[in-house]
Design an enzyme around this catalytic site. Structure first.
Site, PDB file in Angstrom:
ATOM      1  CB  ALA A 188      -0.915  -0.006   1.228  1.00 37.17           C
ATOM      2  CG  HIS A 189       2.478   2.575  -3.526  1.00 30.96           C
ATOM      3  ND1 HIS A 189       1.814   1.445  -3.972  1.00 30.96           N
ATOM      4  CD2 HIS A 189       2.624   3.377  -4.606  1.00 30.96           C
ATOM      5  CE1 HIS A 189       1.582   1.564  -5.263  1.00 30.96           C
ATOM      6  NE2 HIS A 189       2.055   2.727  -5.679  1.00 30.96           N
ATOM      7  NE  ARG A 190      -3.938   4.824  -5.959  1.00 24.04           N
ATOM      8  CZ  ARG A 190      -3.614   5.320  -7.147  1.00 24.04           C
ATOM      9  NH1 ARG A 190      -2.710   4.691  -7.886  1.00 24.04           N
ATOM     10  NH2 ARG A 190      -4.175   6.414  -7.611  1.00 24.04           N
ATOM     11  NE  ARG A 220       3.605   8.986  -0.870  1.00 24.02           N
ATOM     12  CZ  ARG A 220       3.644   8.309  -2.019  1.00 24.02           C
ATOM     13  NH1 ARG A 220       4.641   8.472  -2.864  1.00 24.02           N
ATOM     14  NH2 ARG A 220       2.673   7.481  -2.335  1.00 24.02           N
TER      15      ARG A 220
END
Length: 344
Positions: A188-190, A220
């Site tokens: 999960a990175h969005r 991030r």
């Protein structure tokens, strides 16, 4: 015939890996890397593992900002004799390259055209829509994508070829063994999920309900976890970003993958791993139609119910048997055959 191929992110590196050597073989191909993804773990290891040659030009933009990318690409293309520019997907590098190429009167080849989530809030949706509408040759992964382009009036020079990710997955998954143990894999990175405290907290809280979770974490996302001072559940193992072969091993061995990534939805169905997508929409509708993927958003109860049925019930086997809608691993060969006919 000269072609300039432009990529800038990890997914583009992965998916273009089987095609770049063939473009080099049959065309005078110049490779440019924009450095939209510039972390060493996100880039260098993929060039090495996938045996992609060193790009002719590293732009070193180190940014995802559209205007800066477009300006840098424009300056390079202005000195370039290539009539054709080839781009992949829906990143900011993709659209910036497309805009720069068109300003200079160059023709555009778009790989992975025609994907639509119909969610205009997504920057990728806006990117792919604009890119498709200014491209001269469009390669779609599926018939559904071709139909979606047709509805928008794009009918000429559209070719259904499959998805390059299948070429890559089938080749490299043979070289790795499934990661051992029983676990759920998470990617999960969005920005809309990890840049907002409540959404990121909701993801991590949801993960706490499972016995074991492995989460290769984007820089991030890790930065946000520290800034938000979020405590990681004890059952969640965080990993630094992994190389592609290690990721395939993790994906092959997982009972289930939870992801907000478009590419992982494709890789999961290719490797027969059940997938739950942590978004409200997807541009990979084919995975849902085939039965290998469900859209669950960030609803903890919905995720729990699906995961329980996948792991303990019959749904998991049904999803594992879903037919891959993205081709047989010969996409790169199909593309080259068409380009050799269309570009003269």
């Amino acid at each position: 015939m000269q072609i300039t191929t432009i990529i800038g992110t990890r997914p583009e590196i992965i998916k273009m890996a089987p095609l770049i050597p063939l473009l080099d073989k049959y065309f005078d191909n110049k490779l440019i890397f924009t450095s939209q993804h510039y972390s060493k773990n996100l880039v260098d290891v993929f060039f090495d593992e996938l045996k992609i040659r060193t790009p002719d030009v590293f732009l070193r933009t180190n940014t995802s900002k559209m205007k800066k990318l477009e300006a840098s690409i424009y300056e390079i293309l202005k000195k370039d004799d290539s009539q054709w520019v080839a781009i992949y997907g829906d990143t900011n590098s993709t659209l910036a390259s497309a805009r720069a190429a068109k300003k200079l009167g160059k023709k555009l080849i778009h790989f992975e055209a025609g994907l639509r989530s119909y969610d205009k809030r997504m920057p990728e949706e806006r990117n792919r829509f604009e890119t498709d509408h200014i491209s001269d040759i469009l390669f779609t992964p599926t018939e559904l994508c071709r139909k979606q382009l047709k509805k928008e009036g794009i009918k000429k020079n559209v070719f259904v070829v499959g998805n390059l990710i299948v070429d890559v997955c089938l080749k490299y998954s043979k070289k790795v063994k499934p990661y051992q143990g029983e676990y759920i894999l998470v990617t999960a990175h969005r920005q809309e999920n990890v840049d907002k405290f409540r959404r990121l907290m909701r993801i991590l809280t949801t993960l706490s309900q499972f016995p074991k979770v492995i989460y290769p974490i984007h820089p991030r996302t890790m930065k946000n976890i520290k800034e938000f001072r979020i405590k990681i559940p004890k059952n969640v193992t965080l990993m630094d970003p992994v190389g592609y072969l290690e990721f395939l091993s993790l994906l092959k061995g997982a009972q289930l993958v939870l992801t907000d990534s478009g590419g992982v939805q494709e890789e999961a169905i290719t490797l027969h791993t059940p997938c739950l997508t942590l978004r409200e929409s997807t541009e990979r509708w084919e995975t849902v139609i085939a039965g290998g993927n469900f859209i669950v958003g960030l609803d903890p109860l919905l995720i729990h119910f699906y995961a329980k049925q996948i792991i303990e019930g019959d749904l998991g086997n049904h999803m594992k048997n879903a037919k891959n809608p993205y081709g047989n691993g010969k996409t790169a060969e199909k593309i080259i055959k068409i380009l050799r006919t269309e570009i003269k």
